[in-house]
Design an enzyme around this catalytic site. Structure first.
Site, short mmCIF file in Angstrom:
data_model
loop_
_atom_site.label_atom_id
_atom_site.label_comp_id
_atom_site.label_asym_id
_atom_site.label_seq_id
_atom_site.Cartn_x
_atom_site.Cartn_y
_atom_site.Cartn_z
N LYS A 169 0.90 -1.40 -0.24
CA LYS A 169 0.27 -0.11 0.15
C LYS A 169 0.52 1.44 -0.12
CE LYS A 169 -1.99 -0.67 4.04
NZ LYS A 169 -1.69 -1.87 4.53
N ARG A 201 -8.52 1.86 9.73
CA ARG A 201 -8.20 0.88 10.27
C ARG A 201 -8.84 -0.45 11.80
NH1 ARG A 201 -2.09 1.10 9.36
NH2 ARG A 201 -1.27 -0.30 10.51
N ARG A 257 10.91 -7.91 4.53
CA ARG A 257 11.32 -6.50 4.85
C ARG A 257 11.73 -6.11 5.98
NH1 ARG A 257 5.89 -3.24 4.54
NH2 ARG A 257 5.12 -2.96 7.00
N ARG A 291 12.92 -2.16 10.37
CA ARG A 291 11.32 -1.45 11.19
C ARG A 291 11.64 -2.12 12.53
NH1 ARG A 291 6.88 0.01 8.05
NH2 ARG A 291 5.90 -0.21 9.71
N ARG A 308 0.57 -8.22 14.26
CA ARG A 308 0.29 -7.28 13.85
C ARG A 308 -0.76 -7.62 12.07
NH1 ARG A 308 3.61 -3.89 10.52
NH2 ARG A 308 3.09 -2.14 10.45
P1 AMP Z 1 1.91 1.12 9.43
O1 AMP Z 1 2.61 2.04 8.92
O2 AMP Z 1 0.32 1.26 8.30
O3 AMP Z 1 1.81 -0.39 9.86
O4 AMP Z 1 1.58 1.25 10.89
C1 AMP Z 1 2.24 1.23 11.74
C2 AMP Z 1 1.38 1.36 13.24
O5 AMP Z 1 1.20 2.55 13.68
C3 AMP Z 1 0.73 0.83 13.77
O6 AMP Z 1 0.59 -1.20 13.89
C4 AMP Z 1 -0.46 0.82 14.89
O7 AMP Z 1 0.17 0.86 15.98
C5 AMP Z 1 -0.35 2.87 14.46
N1 AMP Z 1 -1.26 3.18 13.39
C6 AMP Z 1 -1.38 3.26 12.18
N2 AMP Z 1 -2.49 3.35 11.77
C7 AMP Z 1 -3.53 3.53 12.30
C8 AMP Z 1 -4.64 3.77 12.75
N3 AMP Z 1 -5.30 4.31 11.82
N4 AMP Z 1 -5.48 2.97 13.56
C9 AMP Z 1 -4.57 2.85 15.08
N5 AMP Z 1 -2.91 2.98 14.51
C10 AMP Z 1 -2.48 2.95 13.71
#
Ligand code: AMP
Length: 190
Positions: A15, A90, A129, A135, A146
């Site tokens: 994405k 989410r 990754r 990360r 996750r």
């Molecule tokens: P991502 O890079 O989108 O995978 O986000 C990394 C982390 O940020 C996630 O595992 C959550 O802890 C937090 N996070 C990102 N977007 C959201 C969201 N829309 N709602 C809640 N937590 C989020």
């Protein structure tokens, strides 16, 4: 009309890569809530201190916090032509809050692109990754967490946006180029 596009899919589905490409090509803002939260952690801001532990665990931060973050972000001038939401919403409550926020502004979501990838491929990509990006949130255990959180809290949005007649599914298993073509076809842009 300004385009408001949601990219939905499991972690590792590509994405973020596709959102960056499409945003640059069509002068849309790329809004990644994960990037925003990681930047806050790196800065050591109040928000960053509040969310660091949650990010490290693979859990989601609270709906209220993330909705406020989005409300503030979409008011910025770079969003005037439209934006791609990458990693938000989410949860169903976040989707409901987004809908209400846009309705209050007299607008609505244009389309939701659903990135489809098998769980096996997701795990394969996340492992890769973790090696290349290092990360902190990508240890094997956190990856599984996750994915579990995605399955339980985020995947219901596929049905939610199908019901809203906004969902456009894309096979995310191909190369970056292949998937980009599919995304553009799904959105009817080139
Ligand atoms: P991502 O890079 O989108 O995978 O986000 C990394 C982390 O940020 C996630 O595992 C959550 O802890 C937090 N996070 C990102 N977007 C959201 C969201 N829309 N709602 C809640 N937590 C989020």
């Amino acid at each position: 009309m300004s385009k408001k596009i949601i990219f939905l899919g499991p972690p590792g589905a590509g994405k973020g890569t596709q959102a960056k490409l499409l945003a640059a090509k069509h002068q849309l803002a790329h809004i990644s809530t994960g990037d925003m939260l990681r930047a806050a952690v790196a800065e050591g801001s109040e928000l960053g201190k509040q969310v660091k532990g949650i990010l490290d665990s693979g859990q989601l931060v609270s709906d209220a916090l993330i909705v406020q973050l989005i409300e503030d972000r979409v008011k910025k001038s770079d969003c005037a032509r439209g934006y791609i939401l990458d990693g938000f919403p989410r949860t169903v409550p976040q989707a409901e809050a987004l809908k209400a926020m846009l309705a209050a502004a007299g607008t609505s979501i244009s389309a939701v692109v659903s990135f489809e990838l098998s769980e096996e491929s997701v795990l394969g990509r996340l492992t890769h990754r973790a090696g290349v990006e290092a990360r902190a949130d990508d240890s094997a255990e956190v990856q599984r967490e996750r994915l579990r959180v995605y399955r339980e809290q985020t995947s219901p949005l596929i049905q939610y946006y199908t019901n809203a007649k906004l969902l456009r599914s894309v096979d995310a298993s191909g190369s970056v180029d292949d998937v980009q073509k599919l995304v553009e076809a799904a959105l009817d842009v080139k």
